[in-house]
Design a protein around this motif. Structure first.
Motif, PDB file in Angstrom:
ATOM      1  N   PHE A   7     -10.739 -12.905  25.710  1.00 31.02           N
ATOM      2  CA  PHE A   7     -11.818 -13.897  25.652  1.00 31.02           C
ATOM      3  C   PHE A   7     -11.632 -14.815  26.854  1.00 31.02           C
ATOM      4  O   PHE A   7     -10.548 -15.392  27.046  1.00 31.02           O
ATOM      5  CB  PHE A   7     -11.759 -14.708  24.361  1.00 31.02           C
ATOM      6  N   ILE A  41      -8.640 -20.903  20.001  1.00 28.11           N
ATOM      7  CA  ILE A  41      -9.109 -19.527  20.155  1.00 28.11           C
ATOM      8  C   ILE A  41      -8.010 -18.598  19.664  1.00 28.11           C
ATOM      9  O   ILE A  41      -6.854 -18.700  20.102  1.00 28.11           O
ATOM     10  CB  ILE A  41      -9.447 -19.199  21.622  1.00 28.11           C
ATOM     11  N   ASN A  43      -7.339 -14.571  19.327  1.00 29.34           N
ATOM     12  CA  ASN A  43      -7.833 -13.251  19.709  1.00 29.34           C
ATOM     13  C   ASN A  43      -6.972 -12.193  19.026  1.00 29.34           C
ATOM     14  O   ASN A  43      -5.768 -12.086  19.276  1.00 29.34           O
ATOM     15  CB  ASN A  43      -7.775 -13.077  21.230  1.00 29.34           C
ATOM     16  N   THR A  50     -16.760 -11.392  17.680  1.00 31.90           N
ATOM     17  CA  THR A  50     -16.309 -12.718  18.095  1.00 31.90           C
ATOM     18  C   THR A  50     -17.140 -13.751  17.355  1.00 31.90           C
ATOM     19  O   THR A  50     -18.370 -13.762  17.462  1.00 31.90           O
ATOM     20  CB  THR A  50     -16.463 -12.903  19.610  1.00 31.90           C
ATOM     21  N   GLY A  82     -10.942  -8.827  15.936  1.00 34.48           N
ATOM     22  CA  GLY A  82     -11.927  -9.571  16.699  1.00 34.48           C
ATOM     23  C   GLY A  82     -11.350 -10.894  17.182  1.00 34.48           C
ATOM     24  O   GLY A  82     -10.136 -11.075  17.261  1.00 34.48           O
ATOM     25  N   THR A  83     -12.258 -11.825  17.466  1.00 31.76           N
ATOM     26  CA  THR A  83     -11.854 -13.101  18.051  1.00 31.76           C
ATOM     27  C   THR A  83     -12.494 -14.242  17.288  1.00 31.76           C
ATOM     28  O   THR A  83     -13.665 -14.170  16.906  1.00 31.76           O
ATOM     29  CB  THR A  83     -12.269 -13.177  19.534  1.00 31.76           C
ATOM     30  N   CYS A 137     -20.214 -15.248  22.090  1.00 28.50           N
ATOM     31  CA  CYS A 137     -19.859 -14.826  20.735  1.00 28.50           C
ATOM     32  C   CYS A 137     -20.928 -13.939  20.107  1.00 28.50           C
ATOM     33  O   CYS A 137     -22.049 -13.829  20.606  1.00 28.50           O
ATOM     34  CB  CYS A 137     -19.598 -16.059  19.868  1.00 28.50           C
TER      35      CYS A 137
END
Length: 335
Positions: A7, A41, A43, A50, A82-83, A137
């Motif tokens: 990201f 964040i 990840n 996201t 995912g993130t 996102c």
């Protein structure tokens, strides 16, 4: 399955399997010091969507801050697919001043999206937030409360004509969904238009944490994560009953016709029958009183908390519900 990807944002990068807490500069003060927004964040090591969680775009709306913080820092995200991007306080100047709008010219940050690099202070700040942490996102959940002096039962606002947004709204598993596109310049409207399905979650009142509502919202986030496969161990939540209200037709804010002190007889989330007394407005001596009655059978989505009104001030937000929803409400008291 596709490999997980980093990201990236202007000035930084978070690789798969890594997490980062940062304070991201979104503006400057009168003295030229940085105005920095907190960002977390996470990840995951495996690929997935996201998701961005946002709160306090209005600086006095605090319930969502705790929701976003708990997801970011108390949940076990070691198995995240995912993130996750967590923005607990979008409107940093408003939060510091404990007021709804940006102190700079009293602008509403939630009418400034997607922002503009050469625009007003609000639009410049909105652009920094939007381009770095929202636009990249796949989904966005934006947490709000009512404005000061009022309180909302937990509900979702979403454009249900947008299939991707509708899926997200149902996944959050709120009892009430108000179907509206959203005003121009709001994070929800502009993110959805940019291809990032977004819902607004309304819950409670400004200037406080309400633990029961925070926990309910956390359950909704878990349900979203389950729906989109971010945390495979979780299950989609069903709220027991659900109704979708047409926000384009629902304009039923009952307003005071007289000034005075308000004795609210019902609470948020209550079902009221046509003709039932919702509140009584009286002068200081209680020699003159006005009873405000429900104009139809409905659900009180929002109510007045500050018990003083001028003529024209809103008293409650009443929405129509069907007989099936009414029976479900009566079985599941709350809010």
């Amino acid at each position: 399955m596709d490999d997980a990807e980093p990201f990236t944002y202007d000035g930084g990068r978070v690789d798969p399997g890594e997490s980062q807490n940062l304070r991201y500069t979104v503006s400057e003060t009168y003295l030229g010091d940085s105005v920095r927004m907190p960002v977390t964040i996470v990840n995951g090591e495996r690929a997935g969507p996201t998701v961005v969680l946002t709160a306090a775009v209005h600086g006095d709306e605090l319930n969502g801050i705790e929701v976003v913080r708990e997801v970011a820092h108390e949940w076990d995200l070691s198995d995240l697919r995912g993130t996750l991007v967590c923005l607990p306080v979008l409107n940093v100047p408003g939060f510091i001043a404990q007021q709804r709008y940006l102190p700079i010219y009293d602008r509403d940050l939630n009418r400034a999206f997607p922002g503009e690099a050469g625009g007003t202070s609000a639009k410049r700040m909105a652009r920094r937030i939007f381009s770095n942490f929202v636009e990249p996102c796949d989904l966005c959940v934006d947490f709000h409360t009512s404005t000061r002096g009022r309180s909302n039962m937990p509900h979702v606002r979403a454009d249900m004509d947008d299939e991707a947004v509708s899926r997200l709204a149902h996944a959050f598993a709120s009892n009430v969904i108000i179907d509206t596109e959203g005003a121009s310049g709001t994070l929800r409207r502009e993110a959805s238009d940019a291809g990032v399905p977004t819902i607004t979650v309304e819950m409670g009142e400004a200037h406080r944490f309400e633990r029961a509502l925070i926990d309910r919202a956390l359950s909704g986030v878990a349900s979203v994560f389950a729906e989109y496969g971010l945390l495979s161990a979780e299950v989609v939540h069903w709220p027991g009953w659900q109704t979708i209200v047409d926000g384009a037709e629902d304009k039923t804010w009952l307003r005071a016709d007289t000034g005075g002190l308000v004795d609210m007889r019902v609470s948020r989330g209550a079902f009221v029958e046509e003709g039932a007394v919702i509140c009584v407005i009286a002068n200081p001596f209680k020699t003159e009183t006005t009873k405000v009655r429900a104009p139809f059978d409905g659900l009180l989505v929002g109510v007045l908390e500050n018990p003083v009104v001028y003529p024209g001030n809103p008293l409650c937000h009443l929405v129509n519900v069907g007989a099936r929803t009414r029976r479900a409400i009566e079985r599941n008291r709350g809010w």
